[in-house]
Write a protein that holds these residues in place. Structure first.
Motif, short mmCIF file in Angstrom:
data_model
loop_
_atom_site.label_atom_id
_atom_site.label_comp_id
_atom_site.label_asym_id
_atom_site.label_seq_id
_atom_site.Cartn_x
_atom_site.Cartn_y
_atom_site.Cartn_z
N LEU A 142 0.83 -1.21 0.00
CA LEU A 142 0.00 0.00 0.00
C LEU A 142 0.86 1.26 0.00
O LEU A 142 0.66 2.17 -0.81
N GLY A 143 1.84 1.32 0.91
CA GLY A 143 2.70 2.49 0.98
C GLY A 143 3.47 2.73 -0.30
O GLY A 143 3.58 3.87 -0.77
N LEU A 144 4.01 1.67 -0.89
CA LEU A 144 4.77 1.81 -2.13
C LEU A 144 3.91 2.35 -3.26
O LEU A 144 4.31 3.29 -3.96
N VAL A 145 2.74 1.79 -3.43
CA VAL A 145 1.88 2.19 -4.53
C VAL A 145 1.43 3.64 -4.38
O VAL A 145 1.46 4.43 -5.34
N LEU A 146 1.01 4.01 -3.17
CA LEU A 146 0.56 5.39 -2.95
C LEU A 146 1.67 6.39 -3.18
O LEU A 146 1.47 7.44 -3.83
N MET A 147 2.87 6.11 -2.66
CA MET A 147 3.97 7.06 -2.78
C MET A 147 4.46 7.19 -4.22
O MET A 147 4.77 8.29 -4.69
N ILE A 148 4.54 6.08 -4.94
CA ILE A 148 5.03 6.13 -6.32
C ILE A 148 4.07 6.92 -7.20
O ILE A 148 4.49 7.78 -7.99
N ALA A 149 2.78 6.64 -7.07
CA ALA A 149 1.79 7.31 -7.93
C ALA A 149 1.79 8.82 -7.71
O ALA A 149 1.84 9.60 -8.67
N GLN A 150 1.73 9.24 -6.45
CA GLN A 150 1.66 10.68 -6.20
C GLN A 150 2.96 11.39 -6.56
O GLN A 150 2.95 12.53 -7.02
N ALA A 151 4.11 10.72 -6.34
CA ALA A 151 5.39 11.34 -6.67
C ALA A 151 5.52 11.58 -8.17
O ALA A 151 5.96 12.65 -8.60
N PHE A 152 5.13 10.61 -8.96
CA PHE A 152 5.22 10.78 -10.41
C PHE A 152 4.28 11.87 -10.89
O PHE A 152 4.64 12.71 -11.72
N LEU A 153 3.06 11.87 -10.37
CA LEU A 153 2.09 12.89 -10.76
C LEU A 153 2.63 14.29 -10.47
O LEU A 153 2.64 15.16 -11.35
N TYR A 154 3.06 14.50 -9.25
CA TYR A 154 3.49 15.85 -8.87
C TYR A 154 4.76 16.28 -9.57
O TYR A 154 4.88 17.42 -10.04
N ASN A 155 5.74 15.39 -9.65
CA ASN A 155 7.00 15.78 -10.26
C ASN A 155 6.85 16.04 -11.76
O ASN A 155 7.53 16.89 -12.32
N SER A 156 5.95 15.32 -12.39
CA SER A 156 5.76 15.51 -13.83
C SER A 156 5.04 16.82 -14.14
O SER A 156 5.45 17.56 -15.04
#
Length: 478
Positions: free
Chosen positions: A280-294
């Protein structure tokens, strides 16, 4: 300081429930301001780079290309990863308080030096160091805040603090509007002054943090029982006022003293004891990080290249965008403690993905100008900001105190590493000038958010209004 109790010993204590029983007070507000300011600093840094991007492309400054600006952002994010991992390990071993000034000092110095960098290569080195300081802050600060605030408001407060990132973004945008105005400062001076202002804010925070206490939960976990009891007594005196005799009936809990732990204990806890929480933690962090950084790191470039906005006016569009991002966690945060994590986390992720895809379609069709693009992004990130903030809340509250700093840093590092390539990718996309390629990038970020919503719906933990000890099963009712 030598511990009172050796590792491996079970103790009974009323310190954690006493922390959770405290009424909201001026002391809590002071802690939130002193520690939560980290997010404002990070937002200020991100905003400076986003708003400075067009200026840094000018021949009178560093004459960077879109790809070089994207690389500078990626290097900053990589620095955050290194800082989070290194300082996350140290904050679990040495305590939350000891790391407060070290990480902040590193950020302060590196940011100031970024403004006097003579070449692009030197600039990259200072961005790496500044990122390390902020990355280290995340582990120590998020651990301390979760361990100090009452359980009944942990979700609401966690989202509001993480959402304060956007206060920094707005401040950076407003700052650059003035500093980058050539009628106020020459172009080759203004960008350097912008970094100096970030360092000044960091210095002011050093003065505020000096009186912050060590986390009583960390002290208990490391066997410093008397220090933990003395700390909670001081906190209660500040909350209730000097001489107040306020007694609250609480149930003592049993806590196992762990002392310092290493990577082996971390891996065993994450992937053997709590594998569903780890996924859960991995999926949530990866998705939001990519969205925001992009999206965010290319924001200024998109406005100038596709919508013809002047580099001097980029900050005008950042401010309303930042307002939407801040209001999302602020207004939705209470629902995470009442409606619950299991509903609110997947809902905010799903809405973010769907709205981003719709915005990308409107952009590709040519129906958006600079103003409507900003409005559309503001709506998307009203929900996306709450989603991203809930990811940090999740990885902070779902793992035990002895490795909380390391757990935060690991999830943050993995998410950031995946997302670190996004600024370079989107910088290169902007350089092509092709809207279809930018839409493809939007579609990728949207798909990641929708996938995270599905995972969250299945794996979320009902952590609302429950103590950290209850959530992690590290304490038993005596």
């Amino acid at each position: 300081m030598k511990p009172d109790v050796q590792s491996g010993t079970w103790i009974e204590s009323d310190v954690p429930p006493r922390l959770d029983a405290l009424g909201w007070s001026r002391w809590h507000r002071r802690v939130v301001i002193a520690l939560g300011i980290t997010w404002i600093l990070d937002g200020l840094e991100a905003s400076l780079i986003a708003n400075l991007a067009p200026t840094l492309q000018h021949a009178d400054t560093l004459a960077l290309s879109g790809a070089q600006i994207g690389l500078a952002n990626t290097v900053y994010l990589l620095g955050q990863v290194a800082g989070a991992l290194g300082f996350g390990y140290l904050t679990d071993r040495l305590g939350r308080k000891r790391l407060f000034l070290v990480t902040l000092g590193l950020y302060l110095v590196a940011t100031a030096l970024s403004g006097v960098a003579p070449t692009y290569e030197v600039f990259l080195g200072f961005r790496l160091a500044a990122g390390a300081g902020i990355g280290g802050e995340y582990a120590a600060i998020n651990s301390a805040i979760d361990e100090l605030v009452p359980a009944r408001v942990r979700g609401q407060l966690g989202l509001a603090i993480n959402g304060s990132y956007w206060v920094g973004v707005a401040a950076g945008a407003g700052l650059t509007l003035l500093i980058l105005d050539p009628s106020i400062l020459p172009m080759d001076v203004g960008w350097r002054v912008a970094f100096g202002m970030g360092a000044l804010l960091g210095f002011a925070i050093v003065l505020v943090r000096r009186d912050m206490p060590e986390s009583p939960r960390w002290l208990l976990n490391h066997g410093h029982v008397r220090a933990a009891e003395a700390t909670i007594e001081r906190i209660e005196a500040e909350v209730h006022g000097p001489g107040a005799d306020v007694k609250v009936e609480v149930t003592r809990v049993k806590i196992k003293v762990h002392g310092p732990v290493g990577p082996r204990h971390l891996l065993a806890t994450l992937f053997r004891r709590y594998p569903r929480r780890a996924v859960l933690g991995l999926v949530l962090m990866i998705a939001q990080a990519f969205l925001y950084n992009s999206i965010f790191f290319s924001y200024g470039l998109i406005l100038t290249e596709f919508h013809g906005v002047s580099a001097d006016d980029v900050g005008l569009y950042i401010v309303p965008f930042a307002a939407g991002n801040f209001l999302g966690p602020l207004l939705l945060g209470r629902r995470f403690d009442t409606v619950g994590r299991r509903i609110m986390i997947p809902a905010t992720y799903a809405l973010s993905g769907l709205l981003l895809l719709a915005t990308g379609g409107l952009f590709l069709a040519g129906w958006l100008n600079a103003t409507t693009q900003t409005i559309a992004w503001g709506v998307v990130f009203f929900f996306a900001s709450a989603a991203a903030s809930s990811a940090y809340l999740t990885v902070s509250e779902l793992f035990p105190v002895e490795l909380r700093g390391m757990a935060i840093s690991v999830f943050y590092a993995i998410g950031t590493l995946v997302g670190a390539g996004a600024p370079t990718l989107f910088g290169a996309i902007v350089d092509t000038g092709e809207p279809s390629r930018l839409f493809a990038g939007y579609a990728l970020a949207s798909a990641m958010m929708l996938a995270a919503a599905v995972v969250a719906r299945r794996l979320c933990v009902d952590a609302e209004r429950r103590s950290l000890e209850e959530i992690n099963a590290d304490a038993q009712t005596a």
